[in-house]
Design a protein around this motif. Sequence first.
Motif: not given
Length: 234
Positions: A199-200, A204-210
Amino acid sequence: MSDDLQRRPNPSGWTPPKAPYNPYDPADARPPEGYPSEFKVPGAAPLGISSIPRDPTQYKKVNETMKRLNYTPRPKLAKYPGQYMVLRKVDTNQRLNTGTRMFGALISVSIIGYFTFFYRWQDGSETVMSEFYRQRLQWQERFFGLTDQEYQDLYHPKGAQTTLKSVRDVDFVHQDATKENQFVLARPSERHVLEAQRLQQEEEERTLRALDEHREFAKQFMEPEQKKKRFWFF
């Protein structure tokens, strides 16, 4: 030659000295501590439980006797009766001692100040000294500015480095068997830790894509940099 070996006569008015606390003199009162001959011989403290106290030296015997007799070799003051003169200690190396103390104090304060306000403990993670480190960064930002790393340490500090130890899945005790509360918590199993790490990682991947999408969107409004010509023929 025989005349030289004979004892010289005592001066006029000389009286033989009176021994302190003479037990054979009826006019001499017995002290409450006792006579010097009645004093207990001091002994050295034993080093261990089974060791025997050592015999005292002659210096210890004399020192103990002087203390019990309340005797002091210091001369008495004529101006203040009942008080004794105090010899002044002369410091022959005053400059050296003063310089040594000042240098030692300077080195100690410098080391404590450096490791309190300037040293970056545990690669910027949260520690006991983090508050002092961030306070120094605030002063530095006000007068001199900060680097990228110092800016991150001041406004986006890292959390404390805590490691979570898990137990094997076969050794995990279910919550129904042990009741948990705010004081007693069951240790997580390996699958619980793996699920939390998954989940962590997704977060982090969603934050980097955004962040990448924001950069691509910002490039549309940024003017391309034009290379300035230094000379007319270049």
